[in-house]
Design a protein around this motif. Sequence first.
Motif, PDB file in Angstrom:
ATOM      1  N   ILE A 120       0.854  -1.201   0.000  1.00 37.65           N
ATOM      2  CA  ILE A 120       0.000   0.000   0.000  1.00 37.65           C
ATOM      3  C   ILE A 120       0.894   1.257   0.000  1.00 37.65           C
ATOM      4  CG2 ILE A 120      -1.819   1.243   1.274  1.00 37.65           C
ATOM      5  CD1 ILE A 120      -2.389  -1.594   2.594  1.00 37.65           C
ATOM      6  N   ALA A 121       1.929   1.216   0.830  1.00 40.90           N
ATOM      7  CA  ALA A 121       2.857   2.358   0.904  1.00 40.90           C
ATOM      8  C   ALA A 121       3.550   2.562  -0.442  1.00 40.90           C
ATOM      9  CB  ALA A 121       3.889   2.114   1.996  1.00 40.90           C
ATOM     10  N   GLN A 122       3.901   1.465  -1.105  1.00 41.28           N
ATOM     11  CA  GLN A 122       4.616   1.601  -2.388  1.00 41.28           C
ATOM     12  C   GLN A 122       3.702   2.199  -3.460  1.00 41.28           C
ATOM     13  OE1 GLN A 122       7.662  -1.396  -3.535  1.00 41.28           O
ATOM     14  NE2 GLN A 122       6.913  -2.544  -1.769  1.00 41.28           N
ATOM     15  N   ARG A 123       2.415   1.843  -3.418  1.00 43.55           N
ATOM     16  CA  ARG A 123       1.466   2.465  -4.382  1.00 43.55           C
ATOM     17  C   ARG A 123       1.298   3.954  -4.080  1.00 43.55           C
ATOM     18  NH1 ARG A 123       1.253   0.347  -9.237  1.00 43.55           N
ATOM     19  NH2 ARG A 123       0.523  -1.787  -9.275  1.00 43.55           N
ATOM     20  N   GLY A 124       1.259   4.281  -2.787  1.00 40.46           N
ATOM     21  CA  GLY A 124       1.167   5.702  -2.399  1.00 40.46           C
ATOM     22  C   GLY A 124       2.417   6.451  -2.846  1.00 40.46           C
ATOM     23  N   ALA A 125       3.576   5.846  -2.645  1.00 44.56           N
ATOM     24  CA  ALA A 125       4.847   6.480  -3.021  1.00 44.56           C
ATOM     25  C   ALA A 125       4.892   6.688  -4.535  1.00 44.56           C
ATOM     26  CB  ALA A 125       6.012   5.603  -2.567  1.00 44.56           C
ATOM     27  N   GLU A 126       4.391   5.704  -5.284  1.00 45.35           N
ATOM     28  CA  GLU A 126       4.356   5.834  -6.755  1.00 45.35           C
ATOM     29  C   GLU A 126       3.533   7.056  -7.141  1.00 45.35           C
ATOM     30  OE1 GLU A 126       1.767   3.089  -8.700  1.00 45.35           O
ATOM     31  OE2 GLU A 126       2.919   3.113 -10.566  1.00 45.35           O
ATOM     32  N   GLU A 127       2.362   7.192  -6.488  1.00 44.05           N
ATOM     33  CA  GLU A 127       1.497   8.341  -6.804  1.00 44.05           C
ATOM     34  C   GLU A 127       2.184   9.664  -6.429  1.00 44.05           C
ATOM     35  OE1 GLU A 127      -1.147   9.109  -8.506  1.00 44.05           O
ATOM     36  OE2 GLU A 127      -1.049  11.194  -7.767  1.00 44.05           O
ATOM     37  N   SER A 128       2.982   9.640  -5.367  1.00 48.63           N
ATOM     38  CA  SER A 128       3.632  10.894  -4.940  1.00 48.63           C
ATOM     39  C   SER A 128       4.560  11.429  -6.029  1.00 48.63           C
ATOM     40  CB  SER A 128       4.420  10.687  -3.643  1.00 48.63           C
ATOM     41  OG  SER A 128       5.665  10.070  -3.897  1.00 48.63           O
ATOM     42  N   LEU A 129       4.952  10.562  -6.967  1.00 47.69           N
ATOM     43  CA  LEU A 129       5.876  10.975  -8.024  1.00 47.69           C
ATOM     44  C   LEU A 129       5.153  11.382  -9.309  1.00 47.69           C
ATOM     45  CD1 LEU A 129       8.551   8.234  -7.306  1.00 47.69           C
ATOM     46  CD2 LEU A 129       8.819  10.679  -6.904  1.00 47.69           C
ATOM     47  N   SER A 130       3.793  11.355  -9.281  1.00 51.32           N
ATOM     48  CA  SER A 130       3.052  11.797 -10.478  1.00 51.32           C
ATOM     49  C   SER A 130       3.163  13.317 -10.585  1.00 51.32           C
ATOM     50  CB  SER A 130       1.572  11.404 -10.364  1.00 51.32           C
ATOM     51  OG  SER A 130       0.946  12.266  -9.427  1.00 51.32           O
ATOM     52  N   ASN A 131       2.923  13.848 -11.763  1.00 52.58           N
ATOM     53  CA  ASN A 131       3.013  15.305 -11.965  1.00 52.58           C
ATOM     54  C   ASN A 131       2.120  16.074 -11.014  1.00 52.58           C
ATOM     55  OD1 ASN A 131       4.865  15.193 -13.930  1.00 52.58           O
ATOM     56  ND2 ASN A 131       3.391  15.286 -15.635  1.00 52.58           N
ATOM     57  N   GLU A 132       0.859  15.592 -10.921  1.00 54.33           N
ATOM     58  CA  GLU A 132      -0.122  16.319 -10.094  1.00 54.33           C
ATOM     59  C   GLU A 132       0.333  16.345  -8.635  1.00 54.33           C
ATOM     60  OE1 GLU A 132      -4.732  15.919  -8.543  1.00 54.33           O
ATOM     61  OE2 GLU A 132      -3.850  14.272  -9.692  1.00 54.33           O
ATOM     62  N   SER A 133       0.752  15.179  -8.122  1.00 56.60           N
ATOM     63  CA  SER A 133       1.151  15.119  -6.710  1.00 56.60           C
ATOM     64  C   SER A 133       2.436  15.898  -6.468  1.00 56.60           C
ATOM     65  CB  SER A 133       1.325  13.668  -6.265  1.00 56.60           C
ATOM     66  OG  SER A 133       0.071  13.043  -6.231  1.00 56.60           O
ATOM     67  N   GLN A 134       3.353  15.829  -7.422  1.00 56.66           N
ATOM     68  CA  GLN A 134       4.614  16.560  -7.244  1.00 56.66           C
ATOM     69  C   GLN A 134       4.359  18.048  -7.026  1.00 56.66           C
ATOM     70  OE1 GLN A 134       8.410  15.483  -7.807  1.00 56.66           O
ATOM     71  NE2 GLN A 134       7.250  14.082  -6.538  1.00 56.66           N
ATOM     72  N   LYS A 135       3.389  18.587  -7.793  1.00 53.55           N
ATOM     73  CA  LYS A 135       3.085  20.033  -7.641  1.00 53.55           C
ATOM     74  C   LYS A 135       2.598  20.315  -6.227  1.00 53.55           C
ATOM     75  CE  LYS A 135       1.877  21.007 -12.353  1.00 53.55           C
ATOM     76  NZ  LYS A 135       0.794  20.449 -13.147  1.00 53.55           N
ATOM     77  N   LEU A 136       1.695  19.442  -5.731  1.00 56.35           N
ATOM     78  CA  LEU A 136       1.134  19.663  -4.394  1.00 56.35           C
ATOM     79  C   LEU A 136       2.214  19.494  -3.326  1.00 56.35           C
ATOM     80  CD1 LEU A 136      -2.223  17.680  -4.843  1.00 56.35           C
ATOM     81  CD2 LEU A 136      -1.925  20.161  -4.782  1.00 56.35           C
ATOM     82  N   LEU A 137       3.123  18.549  -3.548  1.00 54.10           N
ATOM     83  CA  LEU A 137       4.174  18.317  -2.536  1.00 54.10           C
ATOM     84  C   LEU A 137       5.183  19.465  -2.503  1.00 54.10           C
ATOM     85  CD1 LEU A 137       4.745  14.454  -2.814  1.00 54.10           C
ATOM     86  CD2 LEU A 137       3.289  15.733  -1.247  1.00 54.10           C
ATOM     87  N   VAL A 138       5.447  20.057  -3.663  1.00 56.12           N
ATOM     88  CA  VAL A 138       6.334  21.232  -3.684  1.00 56.12           C
ATOM     89  C   VAL A 138       5.693  22.352  -2.841  1.00 56.12           C
ATOM     90  CG1 VAL A 138       7.267  23.079  -5.152  1.00 56.12           C
ATOM     91  CG2 VAL A 138       7.505  20.700  -5.853  1.00 56.12           C
ATOM     92  N   GLU A 139       4.350  22.483  -2.965  1.00 54.33           N
ATOM     93  CA  GLU A 139       3.662  23.508  -2.147  1.00 54.33           C
ATOM     94  C   GLU A 139       3.833  23.225  -0.663  1.00 54.33           C
ATOM     95  OE1 GLU A 139      -0.493  23.805  -3.300  1.00 54.33           O
ATOM     96  OE2 GLU A 139       0.112  24.278  -5.362  1.00 54.33           O
TER      97      GLU A 139
END
Length: 391
Positions: free
Chosen positions: A276-295
């Motif tokens: 489950i964590a690995q699927r979440g981590a994969e999503e964290s590297l998507s374009n959309e998530s990357q933008k939110l994480l930079v914020e």
Amino acid sequence: MIKINEKIINLDRKDTFHNVSSEVNKYIKNNPTKKVLSLGVGDVSKPIIKPIIDAMKSAVDELSKSETFKGYGNSHGYNFLKEKIIEVEYKDFNFSVDEVYISAGSKMDVTNILELFDISSSICITSPTYPIYKDGASCLNREVQLLKSDDKNNFIPEIPNKKFDIIYICSPNNPTGIAYSNEELKKWVDYAKKNGSVILYDNVYSSYIRSKGIPKSIYEVEGAFDVAIEFRSFSKDASFTGVRCSYYIIPNGVYKGINEIWKRRNINRFNGADYIAQRGAEESLSNESQKLLVENVDYYLENARLLRESFLKCSFKVWGGIDAPYLWIKTKNMTSWETFYFFLEELNIVIIPGIVFGEEGDNYFRVSSFGNRETIKTAIERIEKYCEKSI
Ligand code: PLP
């Protein structure tokens, strides 16, 4: 009677995070009406963003159906995540999935990796630094030597004039908040090449780097593929401190057949990170998530900027807080524990005494910018009000 590992028995119990928490809890218990604010924790305050939560929910659903159920995974991690890491984080470097390992937190990774090297290997740690390198090594019966640093060299130790087999470098650094430049790292890479050493590069705060000339990865430094193992985590940008997922890179260039050898160890000592964590981590590297994480990271860096300004205004000497979520601040004629008690009792603010990060940290304290803005602003008001009165 059974003999217990003396190295564990003898671990320092005084100058530790655990002891800081006990002192804070004692104070809160004895002073229940005081509103204690924490500038101490290295834990994030932002919740996990929705796209990552949704990805983890889908992963949970997969586990509930026999057609998509996952049991034991690969000890070294799923390829879907390794490929995403290579594509997003290391696109210029040509790594293969065999050189990438997914794990359950850098805290254990930075110590466990010592099992790859002969017990006789000499280890040096640039100090002050994250105390886990020393204590983790000790639990594995490895001794470390400290390469001390201070404000005269901007907390970056001189290159040693003797040979060490293993060198720990943490950049951006916990606790000093200092990030090594390309030139500074190149000196270490050259030293490692000359001496046949390996650099264990703890890069868990890489997403906090904003300054030009600071490499986001040690592999940007010429020659590092032959000497460096880099550790990263999803803890500090994707808020995975509770979820637990990390990764590290062992380039094939470090030693012939190194990845085959390490996999032999890994399949005996680890059953892989949570699916489950690995699927979440994969999503964290998507374009959309990357933008939110930079914020999110920008939010912590803005906290750091506000704190930095405030401590400078109060005529403290301050390091870090620009490419890292930590500020390292010189005490004023007090030891770091005295400063801790002063902040706790007079201002009801928690800071971390510098001695927790090594003896030479005793004239400093660490302030974290991971809190929410309201906490940071209230803490700043209290500090500045006090400073107006007494400095
Ligand atoms: N390395 C450093 C320098 C840290 O400061 C921390 C956590 O504070 C870690 C590693 C551990 O990270 P993780 O949550 O991935 O175990």
